[in-house]
Design an enzyme around this catalytic site. Structure first.
Site, PDB file in Angstrom:
ATOM      1  N   SER A  44       1.083  -1.265   0.018  1.00  0.00           N
ATOM      2  CA  SER A  44       0.031  -0.022  -0.110  1.00  0.00           C
ATOM      3  C   SER A  44       0.803   1.241  -0.135  1.00  0.00           C
ATOM      4  O   SER A  44       2.043   1.169   0.540  1.00  0.00           O
ATOM      5  CB  SER A  44      -0.973  -0.074   1.448  1.00  0.00           C
TER       6      SER A  44
HETATM    7  N1  SAH Z   1      -1.576  -4.814   3.706  1.00  0.00           N
HETATM    8  C1  SAH Z   1      -0.870  -4.568   2.854  1.00  0.00           C
HETATM    9  C2  SAH Z   1      -1.413  -4.463   1.340  1.00  0.00           C
HETATM   10  C3  SAH Z   1      -1.321  -5.623   0.404  1.00  0.00           C
HETATM   11  S1  SAH Z   1      -2.304  -5.655  -1.007  1.00  0.00           S
HETATM   12  C4  SAH Z   1       0.179  -3.669   2.859  1.00  0.00           C
HETATM   13  O1  SAH Z   1       0.598  -3.172   4.089  1.00  0.00           O
HETATM   14  O2  SAH Z   1       0.902  -3.195   1.927  1.00  0.00           O
HETATM   15  C5  SAH Z   1      -4.043  -6.440  -0.616  1.00  0.00           C
HETATM   16  C6  SAH Z   1      -3.420  -7.648  -0.016  1.00  0.00           C
HETATM   17  O3  SAH Z   1      -4.910  -8.375  -0.118  1.00  0.00           O
HETATM   18  C7  SAH Z   1      -2.884  -8.786  -1.236  1.00  0.00           C
HETATM   19  O4  SAH Z   1      -1.876  -9.314  -0.822  1.00  0.00           O
HETATM   20  C8  SAH Z   1      -3.953  -9.628  -1.575  1.00  0.00           C
HETATM   21  O5  SAH Z   1      -3.504 -11.067  -1.920  1.00  0.00           O
HETATM   22  C9  SAH Z   1      -4.636  -9.785  -0.452  1.00  0.00           C
HETATM   23  N2  SAH Z   1      -6.257 -10.182  -0.619  1.00  0.00           N
HETATM   24  C10 SAH Z   1      -7.149 -10.067  -1.633  1.00  0.00           C
HETATM   25  N3  SAH Z   1      -8.359 -10.830  -1.157  1.00  0.00           N
HETATM   26  C11 SAH Z   1      -8.135 -11.524  -0.181  1.00  0.00           C
HETATM   27  C12 SAH Z   1      -8.898 -12.304   0.619  1.00  0.00           C
HETATM   28  N4  SAH Z   1     -10.304 -12.460   0.226  1.00  0.00           N
HETATM   29  N5  SAH Z   1      -8.621 -12.789   2.028  1.00  0.00           N
HETATM   30  C13 SAH Z   1      -7.191 -12.191   2.321  1.00  0.00           C
HETATM   31  N6  SAH Z   1      -6.305 -11.478   1.652  1.00  0.00           N
HETATM   32  C14 SAH Z   1      -6.716 -10.899   0.395  1.00  0.00           C
END
Ligand code: SAH
Length: 197
Positions: A44
């Site tokens: 993010s």
């Molecule tokens: N919190 C992270 C953001 C990662 S992007 C940060 O600090 O940068 C969002 C993440 O959500 C991705 O890794 C993706 O695989 C995950 N994601 C998407 N759908 C999901 C679901 N249904 N359950 C769990 N994770 C999910």
């Protein structure tokens, strides 16, 4: 960028963002940009992490559920805000990598591999829930797992999302605040996917 919470800014200063990125991105790690973390996912933007954290008004000891661990960056910031963090990731490779990095940094968080749409019923209720992927609507199971008076910060929408703060007022009802075009900034997230997709 308008983030006022000293607590949030202080927590972010404790988390070296370059630790979470491939070494080829090291020189850019402190820019307000998303970068690839593998499995077609991204870390993010730091502004997004700050904004979601600030709006959730994290207090020491808050029990918080994060959906989308990704590389673990937001998880680390929540930990430094004093929260007890539970985080779910649906990509096994990312779940595993986040575990290694957070362990190395001596950050204690409960990382789960699974489908965030289901939440973690066995650990519920949560004071706060943070969704870090774009969701088409408020997932019902997550709403159920929020305490009354609890807060959920969730980007709603598919292409572009409207950051939404949900306040649970009773078992069935909630109020919401939408941060549409907030400070002329748009939020863009990877999609929150159902387990089988
Ligand atoms: N919190 C992270 C953001 C990662 S992007 C940060 O600090 O940068 C969002 C993440 O959500 C991705 O890794 C993706 O695989 C995950 N994601 C998407 N759908 C999901 C679901 N249904 N359950 C769990 N994770 C999910």
């Amino acid at each position: 960028m308008g983030v006022e919470s000293k607590k949030v800014l202080g927590a972010m200063l404790k988390v070296p963002r370059h630790f979470f990125l491939d070494s080829s991105f090291e020189d850019f790690a402190y820019q307000n940009k998303a970068f690839p973390i593998g499995e077609e996912q991204t870390i993010s933007h730091p502004y997004t992490v700050a904004f979601q954290s600030e709006m959730l008004d994290i207090k020491i000891g808050d029990k918080i559920l994060e959906i989308g661990t990704g590389c673990g960056y937001q998880t680390a910031v929540l930990y430094h805000l004093g929260a007890s963090v539970y985080s779910i990731e649906r990509q096994h490779a990312l779940h595993h990598k986040a575990k290694l990095i957070l362990n190395k940094m001596r950050i204690k968080a409960h990382l789960h591999y699974g489908d965030g749409y289901l939440g973690l019923p066995a650990k519920a209720p949560f004071d706060k829930i943070i969704v870090t992927a774009g969701a088409p609507e408020i997932p019902q199971e997550l709403f159920k797992q929020l305490t009354i008076g609890g807060l959920m910060m969730i980007p709603l929408g598919s292409e572009e999302q409207i950051m939404t703060l949900v306040v649970k007022t009773n078992e069935k009802e909630f109020e919401k605040v939408e941060f549409d075009n907030f400070n002329q900034r748009h939020f863009r997230f990877v999609p929150m996917l159902k387990n089988k997709q």
